[in-house]
Scaffold this active site. Sequence first.
Site: not given
Ligand SMILES: *Cc1c(COP(=O)(O)O)cnc(C)c1O
Length: 356
Positions: A99, A166, A190
């Site tokens: 990511w 993030d 998540k």
């Molecule tokens: C799942 C995830 C993403 C991607 O998220 P989307 O909502 O599918 O764009 C980005 N960063 C992390 C840390 C993730 O776990």
Amino acid sequence: MKKHNFYAGPSILPEITKEKTAGAAINFAETGLSVMEVSHRSKEFVAVMDEAQALVKELLKVPEGYSVLFLQGGASLQFLMAPYNLMNKKAAYLNTGAWSKKAIKEAKFFGEVVEVASSADANFNYIPKGFEVPSDVDYLHITTNNTIFGTEILSDLNVSVPLLADMSSDIFSRPMDVSKYDLIYAGAQKNLGPSGATLVIVKDDALGKMERPIPTILNYKTHIDNGSMFNTPATLPVFACLQTLRWLKENGGLEAMEKTNIAKAKVLYDELDRNKLFKANIPNSEDRSLMNVTFVMTTEYAGLEKEFLEFATGKGMVGIKGHRSVGGFRASIYNAMPVESIEALVETMQEFEKMN
Ligand SMILES: *Cc1c(COP(=O)(O)O)cnc(C)c1O
């Protein structure tokens, strides 16, 4: 058979979130209409958005001068929206996995990216430490929890440049000092709600400094000025997020979550350190994620991987196959995961050990 949901995302939600959302799918706030078929400008839905934003502020103790938004496009859109709004020429990124790499790729459209450190040399099985951040960058971007590899930055970093994070897979898993960040973002799917909503927490003062023009919908300011309703928000996902936020508050907030999450992860990591068939992927215990536990079979028993997966599936374990870039197994044990499910996985591992 009882199913134990270890999927990485979309992933397990509190029972109450599902029940309330199922109810509102038919009759939302006594309107006699579904939450999917009322105006986002109705007083009933505006109340949902207001309460969700207020609860995010309350739970994370968000200081004055920050805005909370529920946008769409996932964390993946934030990979470019963040640099669009906050990077003039140069930004620093910590590369801790897949990511992070995707965030870096998008940032490169906007200027120079300095990769301050990377754990790519060991397939991202640790969190780099002691790295230098150049003082002339617009910000440092980090991924607090590496969903795929199973590492986590468990405390807020102290840096002298603005910090962006993030937090898709560990938001609300522990108290965080929001004042240390200019921007926090997280896809909901998540640890918060269904996919379709993206939580953004942004420091108002950090905005308005770009030399480039920013298209309207990609400008955080647009969404702040319109109460997160510049365009139609994801009404049902935001409703579901609100139910989880209420659940978090009723269950003692983030201090209580952190305590439970530490205890829950310990049950699994202790077994991985004990069981002769398995071992945790992340050697350094201080880098081990409390949300995504990655593990493999020890070299001697590596041939049993497929057999264990089938055995565990037969016991109701769902979603424990590891990401293809890591192999082995991954148990995602987000806030809503009850300790009983982790104990069930541990029992399954112990039974399998006895059989071999
Ligand atoms: C799942 C995830 C993403 C991607 O998220 P989307 O909502 O599918 O764009 C980005 N960063 C992390 C840390 C993730 O776990």
